[in-house]
Design a protein around this motif. Sequence first.
Motif, PDB file in Angstrom:
ATOM      1  N   MET A  46     -24.197 -54.265  -5.119  1.00 19.81           N
ATOM      2  CA  MET A  46     -23.255 -55.333  -5.464  1.00 19.81           C
ATOM      3  C   MET A  46     -21.939 -54.735  -5.953  1.00 19.81           C
ATOM      4  O   MET A  46     -21.934 -53.768  -6.708  1.00 19.81           O
ATOM      5  CB  MET A  46     -23.850 -56.236  -6.544  1.00 19.81           C
ATOM      6  CG  MET A  46     -22.979 -57.433  -6.900  1.00 19.81           C
ATOM      7  SD  MET A  46     -23.640 -58.407  -8.285  1.00 19.81           S
ATOM      8  CE  MET A  46     -25.198 -58.959  -7.614  1.00 19.81           C
ATOM      9  N   LYS A  47     -20.828 -55.328  -5.530  1.00 19.73           N
ATOM     10  CA  LYS A  47     -19.511 -54.878  -5.958  1.00 19.73           C
ATOM     11  C   LYS A  47     -18.679 -56.060  -6.437  1.00 19.73           C
ATOM     12  O   LYS A  47     -18.749 -57.145  -5.865  1.00 19.73           O
ATOM     13  CB  LYS A  47     -18.774 -54.183  -4.808  1.00 19.73           C
ATOM     14  CG  LYS A  47     -19.386 -52.864  -4.374  1.00 19.73           C
ATOM     15  CD  LYS A  47     -18.544 -52.229  -3.276  1.00 19.73           C
ATOM     16  CE  LYS A  47     -19.125 -50.900  -2.830  1.00 19.73           C
ATOM     17  NZ  LYS A  47     -18.316 -50.276  -1.756  1.00 19.73           N
ATOM     18  N   PHE A  48     -17.883 -55.807  -7.478  1.00 19.55           N
ATOM     19  CA  PHE A  48     -16.894 -56.799  -7.901  1.00 19.55           C
ATOM     20  C   PHE A  48     -15.579 -56.466  -7.220  1.00 19.55           C
ATOM     21  O   PHE A  48     -15.079 -55.343  -7.322  1.00 19.55           O
ATOM     22  CB  PHE A  48     -16.717 -56.783  -9.416  1.00 19.55           C
ATOM     23  CG  PHE A  48     -15.667 -57.752  -9.904  1.00 19.55           C
ATOM     24  CD1 PHE A  48     -15.924 -59.118  -9.897  1.00 19.55           C
ATOM     25  CD2 PHE A  48     -14.434 -57.311 -10.343  1.00 19.55           C
ATOM     26  CE1 PHE A  48     -14.968 -60.033 -10.325  1.00 19.55           C
ATOM     27  CE2 PHE A  48     -13.466 -58.208 -10.771  1.00 19.55           C
ATOM     28  CZ  PHE A  48     -13.737 -59.573 -10.771  1.00 19.55           C
ATOM     29  N   ILE A  49     -15.027 -57.429  -6.493  1.00 18.70           N
ATOM     30  CA  ILE A  49     -13.748 -57.247  -5.796  1.00 18.70           C
ATOM     31  C   ILE A  49     -12.660 -57.874  -6.655  1.00 18.70           C
ATOM     32  O   ILE A  49     -12.561 -59.100  -6.767  1.00 18.70           O
ATOM     33  CB  ILE A  49     -13.774 -57.886  -4.398  1.00 18.70           C
ATOM     34  CG1 ILE A  49     -14.988 -57.399  -3.602  1.00 18.70           C
ATOM     35  CG2 ILE A  49     -12.470 -57.591  -3.671  1.00 18.70           C
ATOM     36  CD1 ILE A  49     -15.038 -55.900  -3.369  1.00 18.70           C
ATOM     37  N   ASN A  50     -11.849 -57.014  -7.280  1.00 23.07           N
ATOM     38  CA  ASN A  50     -10.805 -57.463  -8.199  1.00 23.07           C
ATOM     39  C   ASN A  50      -9.609 -57.973  -7.402  1.00 23.07           C
ATOM     40  O   ASN A  50      -8.973 -57.218  -6.671  1.00 23.07           O
ATOM     41  CB  ASN A  50     -10.402 -56.304  -9.100  1.00 23.07           C
ATOM     42  CG  ASN A  50      -9.598 -56.758 -10.302  1.00 23.07           C
ATOM     43  OD1 ASN A  50      -9.251 -57.933 -10.419  1.00 23.07           O
ATOM     44  ND2 ASN A  50      -9.301 -55.835 -11.199  1.00 23.07           N
ATOM     45  N   CYS A  51      -9.313 -59.256  -7.522  1.00 26.99           N
ATOM     46  CA  CYS A  51      -8.256 -59.897  -6.721  1.00 26.99           C
ATOM     47  C   CYS A  51      -6.997 -60.105  -7.543  1.00 26.99           C
ATOM     48  O   CYS A  51      -7.023 -60.073  -8.779  1.00 26.99           O
ATOM     49  CB  CYS A  51      -8.765 -61.238  -6.186  1.00 26.99           C
ATOM     50  SG  CYS A  51     -10.298 -61.097  -5.231  1.00 26.99           S
ATOM     51  N   ARG A  52      -5.904 -60.329  -6.868  1.00 29.12           N
ATOM     52  CA  ARG A  52      -4.628 -60.561  -7.550  1.00 29.12           C
ATOM     53  C   ARG A  52      -4.507 -61.985  -8.091  1.00 29.12           C
ATOM     54  O   ARG A  52      -3.748 -62.238  -9.019  1.00 29.12           O
ATOM     55  CB  ARG A  52      -3.472 -60.302  -6.583  1.00 29.12           C
ATOM     56  CG  ARG A  52      -3.354 -58.876  -6.088  1.00 29.12           C
ATOM     57  CD  ARG A  52      -2.907 -57.929  -7.196  1.00 29.12           C
ATOM     58  NE  ARG A  52      -2.690 -56.585  -6.716  1.00 29.12           N
ATOM     59  CZ  ARG A  52      -1.524 -56.132  -6.248  1.00 29.12           C
ATOM     60  NH1 ARG A  52      -0.489 -56.939  -6.182  1.00 29.12           N
ATOM     61  NH2 ARG A  52      -1.399 -54.884  -5.857  1.00 29.12           N
ATOM     62  N   HIS A  53      -5.246 -62.909  -7.489  1.00 31.72           N
ATOM     63  CA  HIS A  53      -5.120 -64.321  -7.849  1.00 31.72           C
ATOM     64  C   HIS A  53      -6.433 -65.015  -7.513  1.00 31.72           C
ATOM     65  O   HIS A  53      -7.101 -64.664  -6.531  1.00 31.72           O
ATOM     66  CB  HIS A  53      -3.966 -64.947  -7.055  1.00 31.72           C
ATOM     67  CG  HIS A  53      -3.554 -66.301  -7.528  1.00 31.72           C
ATOM     68  ND1 HIS A  53      -4.236 -67.450  -7.177  1.00 31.72           N
ATOM     69  CD2 HIS A  53      -2.532 -66.698  -8.331  1.00 31.72           C
ATOM     70  CE1 HIS A  53      -3.633 -68.500  -7.737  1.00 31.72           C
ATOM     71  NE2 HIS A  53      -2.607 -68.071  -8.444  1.00 31.72           N
TER      72      HIS A  53
END
Length: 418
Positions: A46-53
Motif C-alpha cells: 500500500m502507498k499513500f499518494i501525496n497530491c497537491r489538491h
Amino acid sequence: MVQISGGELLVRCLIKENVKYVFGVPGGQLLTFLDAIKRVGEKHGMKFINCRHEQAAASMADAYARTSGEIGVCVGTVGPGGADLVPGVYPAYADSVPMLVITAQNQTWKSYPDHGSMQALDQFHLFKPITKWNAVVSHWERIPELVQRAIRIALSGRPGPVHLDIPVDVLYNGNEESFAKVYPPERYRPMKPPVGHPELVELAAEMLYSAERPLIHAGTGVLRAKAWNELKELAEYLGAVVTTTVGGRGSIPEDHPLCILPASPAAITAQNESDVVLVVGSKMGDLDFWGKPPAWGDPEKQKTIQIDIDPEMIALNRPVDVGIVGDARETLKALIEAVRRKGERREPVERLKDYRKMQQEWLNGFLSLAESSEKPIHPLRVIKDVREFYPRNAISIVDGGNTAVWASYLNRIYEPNT
C-alpha cells in the motif's frame, strides 16, 4: 495485549481489500492513519499518494478505479480538505465508479451538531447527495463493520462512491488488537454477482436469434462488469450490429467489423432500423436520446431487451419487452449458451455494409480537416496525430468542451477502460 489506533485499524481493513493506493492531502487529524500506511500498509504494497489538491486526489482515485477495475480510495482532512474532494467525487457518482471516500472530522464531542469548532463542516450531509451511502464512524470498534459495509455497497449492484466521516478521536484512540474484527472480503460481501432469471434469458435468446436486424447497445455497465469478451462473442455469433454509449466506449474495439461509432448518423440509423435491440448496462440517457424515436425505433414495433444490475434502470427511459436484472458478464454468458442452443452462427446483418459506408462518408469530412496542412492547424489534426502516435491500449484523458467533441470523431477507443 497490544493496542492499535483507529488509524491503524482502518489501514488493516484496507489491506484485506488489497488496496494499493490511497490518494490524498495530509492533515493533522489523519496522522495515525498516514503513519499506519507507512508502518503497516507499505509491507503489504500500500502507498499513500501525496497530491497537491484534494480534488486531484479524488479524480486520481476515480481514474484508478476506471482503469484498473478496483475500488479507488481518497482521503481529505476536516473542513476545506473534505469540501475540496467534492468536485472529484461527483463524476464518479454520475458514472457509477466504485470509490471509498474518507474524511477526518473534529472530535465526536464537538461534532454533529457543531458548536463553533475551527474548520467545522457537516461532511455527512455534504457527501450524501453524491454517494451511494455514507456514515459517521462514532467509535473505534465500528471501524471494521462500517468499512466492510461501505465497500460492500460500493462494489455490489450498480457500483459507486461511498463515504466514511471519521472523527479524529476515533482515529487516535486505541483498543486491544483482539477486539478488531477484520475479515477477508469473502466473509462480508458477495464474491459472485447475480445472473439473470433463466426464463427471461431463454426468451431473450429466442428473440435475438429470430431477429432479422439484431443490435446490441453497450453501456458503462459492460465495462464495470468486465463483460467485453462476452459482448463480443454474443455479437459475433448473432452477426449483430454493436453500438455503444459514449461512456461505454471500449466495450468493443471501435475498428471491429460489427461496431458502429456512437452517436454517429450510421449508429442512429442502425438503432432506428433494428427489429430487436439488446441494451446492456445503460439507462439510455440524454446522449442516447432517452431511447426515443427517431434515434431509436418505435417501442411499439421495435422489441427491446434490457440487462442491468440495477432494477431501477430497467425501462427507466424506454419501455422494454424483456427486462433482465443481473450482472452484465454473468448474464451475457448465460445468454450466449442459450443462443448457441438455437442454431448455428449467423452471418452479419445484411444492412451492416450500408451502415459502414455511411459511417465512412461521415468520417471523410473530418479526416479532410485532420489531414490538412493549413495554418493555423485544425484541432482535428492534433486529435488524429496523437491517436496515431500512441498504441491501441493507450489511456485517453479527454477534457470537456470542444476538445471532447473533436475527440469523439477521431480518437478511437480500442480497448476496455482506456
